[in-house]
Design a protein around this motif. Structure first.
Motif, PDB file in Angstrom:
ATOM      1  N   PRO A  32       0.808  -1.233   0.000  1.00 15.87           N
ATOM      2  CA  PRO A  32       0.000   0.000   0.000  1.00 15.87           C
ATOM      3  C   PRO A  32       0.834   1.274   0.000  1.00 15.87           C
ATOM      4  O   PRO A  32       0.400   2.303  -0.525  1.00 15.87           O
ATOM      5  N   TRP A  33       2.011   1.237   0.555  1.00 16.80           N
ATOM      6  CA  TRP A  33       2.839   2.445   0.652  1.00 16.80           C
ATOM      7  C   TRP A  33       3.708   2.668  -0.578  1.00 16.80           C
ATOM      8  O   TRP A  33       4.384   3.683  -0.676  1.00 16.80           O
ATOM      9  N   ASN A  34       3.733   1.741  -1.512  1.00 16.60           N
ATOM     10  CA  ASN A  34       4.476   1.921  -2.753  1.00 16.60           C
ATOM     11  C   ASN A  34       3.485   2.102  -3.893  1.00 16.60           C
ATOM     12  O   ASN A  34       2.472   1.411  -3.963  1.00 16.60           O
ATOM     13  N   ASP A  35       3.788   3.000  -4.788  1.00 16.49           N
ATOM     14  CA  ASP A  35       2.936   3.272  -5.938  1.00 16.49           C
ATOM     15  C   ASP A  35       3.476   2.499  -7.141  1.00 16.49           C
ATOM     16  O   ASP A  35       4.490   2.902  -7.729  1.00 16.49           O
ATOM     17  N   PRO A  36       2.831   1.389  -7.519  1.00 16.28           N
ATOM     18  CA  PRO A  36       3.368   0.592  -8.629  1.00 16.28           C
ATOM     19  C   PRO A  36       3.363   1.334  -9.959  1.00 16.28           C
ATOM     20  O   PRO A  36       4.220   1.081 -10.797  1.00 16.28           O
ATOM     21  N   VAL A  37       2.434   2.252 -10.154  1.00 19.19           N
ATOM     22  CA  VAL A  37       2.417   3.036 -11.393  1.00 19.19           C
ATOM     23  C   VAL A  37       3.666   3.903 -11.458  1.00 19.19           C
ATOM     24  O   VAL A  37       4.360   3.944 -12.479  1.00 19.19           O
ATOM     25  N   ALA A  38       3.980   4.579 -10.362  1.00 14.24           N
ATOM     26  CA  ALA A  38       5.184   5.415 -10.327  1.00 14.24           C
ATOM     27  C   ALA A  38       6.438   4.562 -10.476  1.00 14.24           C
ATOM     28  O   ALA A  38       7.379   4.959 -11.181  1.00 14.24           O
ATOM     29  N   ASP A  39       6.460   3.388  -9.824  1.00 13.83           N
ATOM     30  CA  ASP A  39       7.615   2.493  -9.957  1.00 13.83           C
ATOM     31  C   ASP A  39       7.797   2.068 -11.410  1.00 13.83           C
ATOM     32  O   ASP A  39       8.905   2.089 -11.944  1.00 13.83           O
ATOM     33  N   PHE A  40       6.708   1.664 -12.053  1.00 12.51           N
ATOM     34  CA  PHE A  40       6.781   1.247 -13.452  1.00 12.51           C
ATOM     35  C   PHE A  40       7.260   2.400 -14.327  1.00 12.51           C
ATOM     36  O   PHE A  40       8.208   2.249 -15.096  1.00 12.51           O
ATOM     37  N   ASP A  41       6.610   3.544 -14.188  1.00 11.33           N
ATOM     38  CA  ASP A  41       6.931   4.684 -15.056  1.00 11.33           C
ATOM     39  C   ASP A  41       8.370   5.149 -14.896  1.00 11.33           C
ATOM     40  O   ASP A  41       9.013   5.538 -15.873  1.00 11.33           O
ATOM     41  N   SER A  42       8.895   5.093 -13.671  1.00  9.28           N
ATOM     42  CA  SER A  42      10.265   5.574 -13.475  1.00  9.28           C
ATOM     43  C   SER A  42      11.306   4.567 -13.961  1.00  9.28           C
ATOM     44  O   SER A  42      12.456   4.939 -14.173  1.00  9.28           O
ATOM     45  N   GLN A 132      23.980 -11.709   2.656  1.00  9.96           N
ATOM     46  CA  GLN A 132      25.112 -10.831   2.920  1.00  9.96           C
ATOM     47  C   GLN A 132      24.969 -10.245   4.317  1.00  9.96           C
ATOM     48  O   GLN A 132      23.857  -9.998   4.784  1.00  9.96           O
ATOM     49  N   ASP A 133      26.087 -10.036   4.949  1.00  4.72           N
ATOM     50  CA  ASP A 133      26.089  -9.517   6.305  1.00  4.72           C
ATOM     51  C   ASP A 133      25.976  -7.994   6.270  1.00  4.72           C
ATOM     52  O   ASP A 133      26.946  -7.263   6.462  1.00  4.72           O
ATOM     53  N   VAL A 134      24.759  -7.526   5.955  1.00  2.10           N
ATOM     54  CA  VAL A 134      24.484  -6.100   5.909  1.00  2.10           C
ATOM     55  C   VAL A 134      23.144  -5.837   6.595  1.00  2.10           C
ATOM     56  O   VAL A 134      22.319  -6.737   6.737  1.00  2.10           O
ATOM     57  N   VAL A 135      22.961  -4.636   7.000  1.00  2.00           N
ATOM     58  CA  VAL A 135      21.684  -4.193   7.539  1.00  2.00           C
ATOM     59  C   VAL A 135      21.164  -3.126   6.603  1.00  2.00           C
ATOM     60  O   VAL A 135      21.892  -2.202   6.233  1.00  2.00           O
ATOM     61  N   THR A 136      19.935  -3.255   6.189  1.00  4.77           N
ATOM     62  CA  THR A 136      19.324  -2.256   5.326  1.00  4.77           C
ATOM     63  C   THR A 136      18.652  -1.210   6.201  1.00  4.77           C
ATOM     64  O   THR A 136      17.827  -1.550   7.045  1.00  4.77           O
ATOM     65  N   LEU A 137      19.025   0.019   6.004  1.00  9.84           N
ATOM     66  CA  LEU A 137      18.438   1.139   6.733  1.00  9.84           C
ATOM     67  C   LEU A 137      17.681   2.002   5.748  1.00  9.84           C
ATOM     68  O   LEU A 137      18.055   2.092   4.577  1.00  9.84           O
ATOM     69  N   GLY A 138      16.630   2.622   6.184  1.00  8.78           N
ATOM     70  CA  GLY A 138      15.879   3.466   5.276  1.00  8.78           C
ATOM     71  C   GLY A 138      14.990   4.443   6.002  1.00  8.78           C
ATOM     72  O   GLY A 138      14.769   4.344   7.211  1.00  8.78           O
ATOM     73  N   ARG A 139      14.499   5.392   5.244  1.00  5.41           N
ATOM     74  CA  ARG A 139      13.542   6.370   5.746  1.00  5.41           C
ATOM     75  C   ARG A 139      12.728   6.836   4.550  1.00  5.41           C
ATOM     76  O   ARG A 139      13.258   7.076   3.466  1.00  5.41           O
ATOM     77  N   ARG A 140      11.446   6.975   4.748  1.00  3.64           N
ATOM     78  CA  ARG A 140      10.564   7.475   3.707  1.00  3.64           C
ATOM     79  C   ARG A 140      10.814   8.964   3.513  1.00  3.64           C
ATOM     80  O   ARG A 140      10.957   9.704   4.478  1.00  3.64           O
ATOM     81  N   LEU A 141      10.849   9.398   2.293  1.00  4.89           N
ATOM     82  CA  LEU A 141      10.997  10.811   1.970  1.00  4.89           C
ATOM     83  C   LEU A 141       9.691  11.426   1.467  1.00  4.89           C
ATOM     84  O   LEU A 141       9.607  12.635   1.279  1.00  4.89           O
ATOM     85  N   ASP A 142       8.686  10.566   1.240  1.00 12.62           N
ATOM     86  CA  ASP A 142       7.436  11.039   0.670  1.00 12.62           C
ATOM     87  C   ASP A 142       6.325  11.233   1.697  1.00 12.62           C
ATOM     88  O   ASP A 142       5.193  11.501   1.348  1.00 12.62           O
ATOM     89  N   GLY A 143       6.651  11.067   2.988  1.00 12.87           N
ATOM     90  CA  GLY A 143       5.669  11.265   4.039  1.00 12.87           C
ATOM     91  C   GLY A 143       4.754  10.084   4.300  1.00 12.87           C
ATOM     92  O   GLY A 143       3.961  10.112   5.231  1.00 12.87           O
ATOM     93  N   LYS A 144       4.836   9.023   3.494  1.00 17.50           N
ATOM     94  CA  LYS A 144       4.015   7.848   3.707  1.00 17.50           C
ATOM     95  C   LYS A 144       4.632   6.967   4.789  1.00 17.50           C
ATOM     96  O   LYS A 144       5.810   7.108   5.115  1.00 17.50           O
ATOM     97  N   THR A 145       3.859   6.047   5.308  1.00 11.69           N
ATOM     98  CA  THR A 145       4.383   5.076   6.256  1.00 11.69           C
ATOM     99  C   THR A 145       4.490   3.725   5.576  1.00 11.69           C
ATOM    100  O   THR A 145       3.787   3.445   4.619  1.00 11.69           O
ATOM    101  N   GLY A 146       5.377   2.888   6.045  1.00 15.29           N
ATOM    102  CA  GLY A 146       5.594   1.564   5.477  1.00 15.29           C
ATOM    103  C   GLY A 146       7.029   1.414   5.035  1.00 15.29           C
ATOM    104  O   GLY A 146       7.769   2.385   4.919  1.00 15.29           O
ATOM    105  N   ALA A 147       7.406   0.180   4.813  1.00 18.06           N
ATOM    106  CA  ALA A 147       8.771  -0.107   4.403  1.00 18.06           C
ATOM    107  C   ALA A 147       8.857   0.079   2.934  1.00 18.06           C
ATOM    108  O   ALA A 147       9.591  -0.142   2.166  1.00 18.06           O
TER     109      ALA A 147
END
Length: 147
Positions: A32-42, A132-147
């Protein structure tokens, strides 16, 4: 053997948007927090990314989004329609993604899988990808919630 004729894997065009997004939804890849149309278009029509698809009867039965950030190759939204699974199409799409990345000089391929998705993790490990021995860190920049 894929169970499909050796159909050519092709780059998606804007005309494929609805069918590819329907495939992603059939494979429960959208959130719900990802826009598949925007993902496709970009992802289409750029030198740094693409969506590769395998059509059957005018609709994609498999697709993968691929991108190269200049340092790593990335794979997103690998989808095989539920009616076409266990025919080697996922492997075929990963082979196509890797070939696309090699052609652009990507030295490494990476992807993210939700930690509770054991079947998908096993699929990628069977293809030779390793944890892989990594940790994925992130933060939303679009104001939405979700990973």
């Amino acid at each position: 053997m894929t169970g499909l004729p050796e159909t050519e894997i092709a780059s998606a065009t804007a005309a494929d948007r609805d069918a590819v997004i329907a495939l992603w939804r059939a494979c429960t890849l959208t959130r719900p927090w990802n826009d598949p149309v925007a993902d496709f278009d970009s992802a289409i029509g750029t030198a740094a990314s693409d969506i590769l698809l395998l059509p059957e009867g005018g609709a994609p039965v498999a697709a993968v989004m691929v991108g190269f950030d200049g340092h790593r190759g990335w794979v997103y939204y690998l989808a095989v329609h539920p009616d076409h699974r266990r025919k080697g199409l996922g492997r075929r799409m990963m082979d196509a993604a890797e070939a696309w990345l090699r052609a652009r000089g990507a030295p490494k391929i990476q992807l993210m899988v939700r930690s509770d998705n054991a079947d998908v993790i096993a699929f990628y490990e069977a293809l030779g990808l390793g944890r892989q021995d990594v940790v994925t860190l992130g933060r939303r920049l679009d104001g939405k919630t979700g990973a």
